[in-house]
Design an enzyme around this catalytic site. Structure first.
Site, mmCIF file in Angstrom:
data_model
loop_
_atom_site.group_PDB
_atom_site.id
_atom_site.type_symbol
_atom_site.label_atom_id
_atom_site.label_comp_id
_atom_site.label_asym_id
_atom_site.label_seq_id
_atom_site.Cartn_x
_atom_site.Cartn_y
_atom_site.Cartn_z
ATOM 1 N N ASP A 19 2.188 2.855 -5.161
ATOM 2 C CA ASP A 19 1.452 3.497 -5.944
ATOM 3 C C ASP A 19 1.811 5.040 -6.002
ATOM 4 O O ASP A 19 2.220 5.549 -4.941
ATOM 5 C CB ASP A 19 -0.048 3.005 -5.521
HETATM 6 C C1 GLC Z 1 -2.834 5.397 -10.289
HETATM 7 C C2 GLC Z 1 -3.070 3.852 -10.165
HETATM 8 C C3 GLC Z 1 -1.935 2.974 -10.739
HETATM 9 C C4 GLC Z 1 -1.140 3.541 -11.779
HETATM 10 C C5 GLC Z 1 -0.666 4.741 -11.169
HETATM 11 C C6 GLC Z 1 0.129 5.618 -12.134
HETATM 12 O O1 GLC Z 1 -3.445 5.986 -9.315
HETATM 13 O O2 GLC Z 1 -3.655 3.468 -8.865
HETATM 14 O O3 GLC Z 1 -2.590 1.651 -10.665
HETATM 15 O O4 GLC Z 1 -0.178 2.608 -12.132
HETATM 16 O O5 GLC Z 1 -1.387 5.482 -10.305
HETATM 17 O O6 GLC Z 1 -0.510 6.062 -13.015
#
Ligand code: GLC
Length: 744
Positions: free
Chosen positions: A264
């Protein structure tokens, strides 16, 4: 001296010549993928290998330009393709060709209880991602609905692992048939947004394997997901983006996952763990994953220069690096480098129609006393629509799943369009919630500012409502902070902005009141006895107004069923009664917050059954404009062996006057087990469409897997001999028929 230089230049030239002649410039396309992987791996330099394991911008990681391996482009999110942001910023790039279709949120998809709809969803959103030349779609999410306060429940598929698993598989297949990788998230145990980067979940294996893993396991083993996203939180003191237990032991060893693990954004915290604990691609380090972070940090990523340095100093080998690169190359050959990759489509009529259909199939009719619905347009002269959610854009906001849409039909516009000149539609605000209309630079263009007092707003609403034939209150949550939003759990389970008071006032003013709740989470309803008709409408996306209008006037007969329980209060939820939500800070100088999932497997209806609490509306509940009657369930045998299959058949009749669909649910109850088990567990469902008066035989096949529980001392699934019941139901509390049988 000159001679030496000359001969040196000659040798060099010769060398280049032979080099050019022996190594073909481009990769061999004719071989099977696994050989092509080895071919490419063998030609990549150490620097190129390290480079492709981490981002080079907010949403892309490098390929190998020299070898013709394309860059990897990631995009949010589960409900539509995120607008482009600047290379190294969270803010909008300001492109004018990146507006999309916003599909309903995944709670709505789950509420359809129809895997065919999930396939349509995945295919449609996958075509949009493909057309926008994305390699990986950062979705779907299947984290289990443990608390009604979790800010991101709207992105997930509810409280039951079996329902989530059955609905996520076709979505993944639909996405990946476009040559775009689904990235199932957030693996694992990301069940709240409070302290999402620092919560260390403490959970027994039984609960982990029976409740929180099955949907991910189905995604990998049945959906064949090409990528998985690690979650921010910790498990066994390791961040889940580099977690030996989840990523190596379970995901790869036990489940055989051959795809890529993507962190993430901002989920990586340690180079050594990132090297050895199963991570393949690092994104968003030093960002909060949403709005802010260090710029141009890419060389300092944990898997960037620090990794290269360790290798060059001989402190780590390159075995793990080659494993990462192989998986990343496999991702390339499944997507960007697949010569047969389709071309996708963006904002096609088919996609708008799909968005509307998914919404219409997922809307849940919770209550319809006196059959106020469907609205009779032949009788209605005046329809009053009240509430901010009737006009507020909902495709903007909520966090990383926020979108920039081609258009969005609001509930009020949808109702006006459908009613036409059949009746007068009047509107009153009713309450002021979140007047802003901007997220990450995407502006809704609405100015919802309203300085009137709550009293003035209620007075206006009552005045508008009292002589109407129908009053439709449209409220709920709105994806602003703490109102169903990433990184911000809700602070209470009830409605905000004084909505309960508005609803109570309207109920007194007019008995033909319909409350349409727009949310991705359960809410409490102190007015439930005063309001005859209640509809659960999710964040329905681009075609929200059309879908809501078509259900309210009866063009569509609602067939959605709740994918999670509406508890009577927060105290009727295990996570809040026992569970230590939101967790206990360690106070050891670390920023870690420990949270024990004390309620164990008893999540959602499993808790309600165990505690004998009466939900406001149960899991699996949903009414129709027709009625269904169930005959007696019959099993084809009274005793089954471990390798047998038991068939249960039940006749279902449409006893009403219009066509409708019913979701017939099968729960299994183990009457006696060596370990505590839920009273019943969902193990089958079938959505069946019936014409008035029509009867269909619904058949379920039950194998020992459906009877098993996870024995964490043996570390395996066990089906214990003994008596069981197959329970046929129209919801977790509406039991229609039971049939007993024995497992030998
Ligand atoms: C965010 C989310 C994730 C997302 C990523 C990119 O914090 O937790 O679900 O795909 O970062 O935006």
């Amino acid at each position: 001296m000159k001679k030496i230089i000359l001969s040196g230049i000659l040798l060099l030239a010769l060398g280049c010549m032979t080099q050019a002649q022996t190594v073909p410039v481009y990769l061999d396309e004719t071989k099977p993928v696994e050989e092509r992987i080895e071919d490419a791996l063998g030609r990549m330099t150490l620097e190129e290998k390290v480079a492709i394991t981490h981002a080079q911008s907010k949403f892309c990681s490098p390929g190998v330009a020299r070898l013709g391996i394309p860059e990897f482009w990631m995009t949010d999110g589960p409900h539509g393709i995120r607008p482009e942001v600047l290379w190294d910023e969270w803010d909008q790039a300001g492109w004018t060709n990146d507006s999309c279709v916003a599909f309903p949120t995944l709670t709505c998809l789950a509420a359809t209880w129809d895997p065919k709809v999930a396939l349509l969803y995945g295919k449609s959103i996958g075509e949009e991602a493909r057309y926008r030349n994305k390699t990986v779609l950062l979705g779907p999410g299947v984290n289990i609905y443990r608390s009604p306060l979790n800010g991101r429940n709207f992105e997930y598929m509810g409280e039951d692992p079996y329902l989530s698993g059955k609905m996520v598989v076709p979505y993944i297949q639909g996405v990946q048939q476009n040559g775009v990788a689904a990235c199932v998230k957030h693996f694992a145990l990301n069940n709240q947004e409070v302290n999402r980067h620092t919560t260390n979940v403490i959970i027994d294996d039984r609960t982990l394997y029976e409740i929180y893993l099955p949907a991910f396991k189905a995604a990998v083993q049945e959906g064949k997901a090409w990528s998985i996203m690690g979650s921010y939180n910790l498990y066994k003191d390791q961040h889940c983006c580099h977690n030996q237990y989840l990523l190596n032991d379970i995901l790869r060893e036990e489940w055989g996952f051959d795809g890529v693990v993507i962190s993430d954004w901002g989920g990586v915290h340690d180079t050594q763990q990132a090297i050895t604990n199963g991570l393949d691609m690092e994104f968003g380090s030093w960002t909060n994953g949403l709005s802010n972070g260090a710029s141009n940090a890419y060389d300092n990523y944990y898997l960037a220069d620090p990794y290269l340095k360790l290798i060059k100093e001989g402190k780590v080998g390159t075995k793990e690096l080659d494993d990462k690169v192989r998986r990343i190359l496999r991702l390339a050959y499944r997507t960007n480098m697949d010569r047969n990759r389709p071309y996708g489509a963006l904002c096609s009529e088919a996609h708008f129609a799909a968005a509307r259909h998914i919404g219409e199939e997922g809307i849940v009719l919770l209550q319809n006393n006196n059959n106020v619905l469907p609205i009779d347009l032949n009788k209605a002269k005046k329809i009053a629509v009240i509430g901010e959610n009737a006009i507020k854009m909902m495709t903007v906001g909520g966090g990383s799943s926020s979108l920039k849409v081609k258009y969005e039909i609001s509930p009020l516009d949808g109702i006006k369009k459908r009613v036409g000149d059949k009746a007068e539609v009047v509107y009153a605000r009713g309450y002021v919630g979140d007047p802003s209309g901007e997220y990450n630079g995407v502006k809704s263009g609405q100015d919802l500012e309203d300085s009137r007092s709550p009293e003035e707003l209620i007075a206006e609403a009552v005045a508008v409502a009292k002589d109407a034939d129908y009053v439709i209150f449209i409220g709920g949550l709105n994806k602003s902070a703490h109102q169903d939003c990433e990184d911000a759990d809700r602070k209470e389970i009830g409605l905000s902005y004084g909505q309960d008071k508005v609803i109570a006032s309207l109920a007194q003013a007019n008995k033909n009141l319909i409350v349409v709740n727009i949310s991705g989470n359960a809410i409490t309803m102190p007015w439930v006895k005063e309001v005859p008709t209640i509809v659960q409408a999710w964040y329905l996306g681009t075609e929200a107004g059309s879908a809501i209008a078509s259900v309210l006037v009866g063009d569509v007969n609602p067939s959605g069923k709740l994918p999670f329980t509406f508890p009577a209060s927060l105290q009727d939820v295990g996570a809040h009664k026992l569970g230590e939500y939101p967790g206990t800070p360690r106070n050891d100088g670390s920023n870690i917050v420990d949270e024990k999932y004390n309620e164990g497997i008893f999540v959602g209806y499993r808790w309600a059954d165990k505690e004998k609490t009466k939900p406001l509306f149960p899991f699996g509940h949903g009414l129709s404009y027709t009625t269904f009657t169930y005959g007696k369930a019959v099993a084809d045998k009274k005793v089954m062996g471990a390798d047998d299959v038991l068939t249960v058949t039940v006749p279902v009749t449409n006893s009403g006057s219009r066509e409708g669909s019913e979701v017939v649910q099968l729960y299994i109850s183990d009457l006696k087990s060596s370990l505590p088990r839920s009273i019943k567990e969902l193990k089958g469902f079938c959505k069946v469409k019936l014409a008035p008066g029509e009867t269909k035989e619904v058949t379920f096949t039950i194998a020992k897997e459906a009877l098993s529980f996870f024995d964490d001392t043996l570390h395996e699934w066990v089906a214990e001999p003994g008596k069981f019941e197959a329970i046929i139901a129209a919801s977790a509390t509406d039991i229609k028929s039971k049939v007993s049988f024995e497992l030998k």
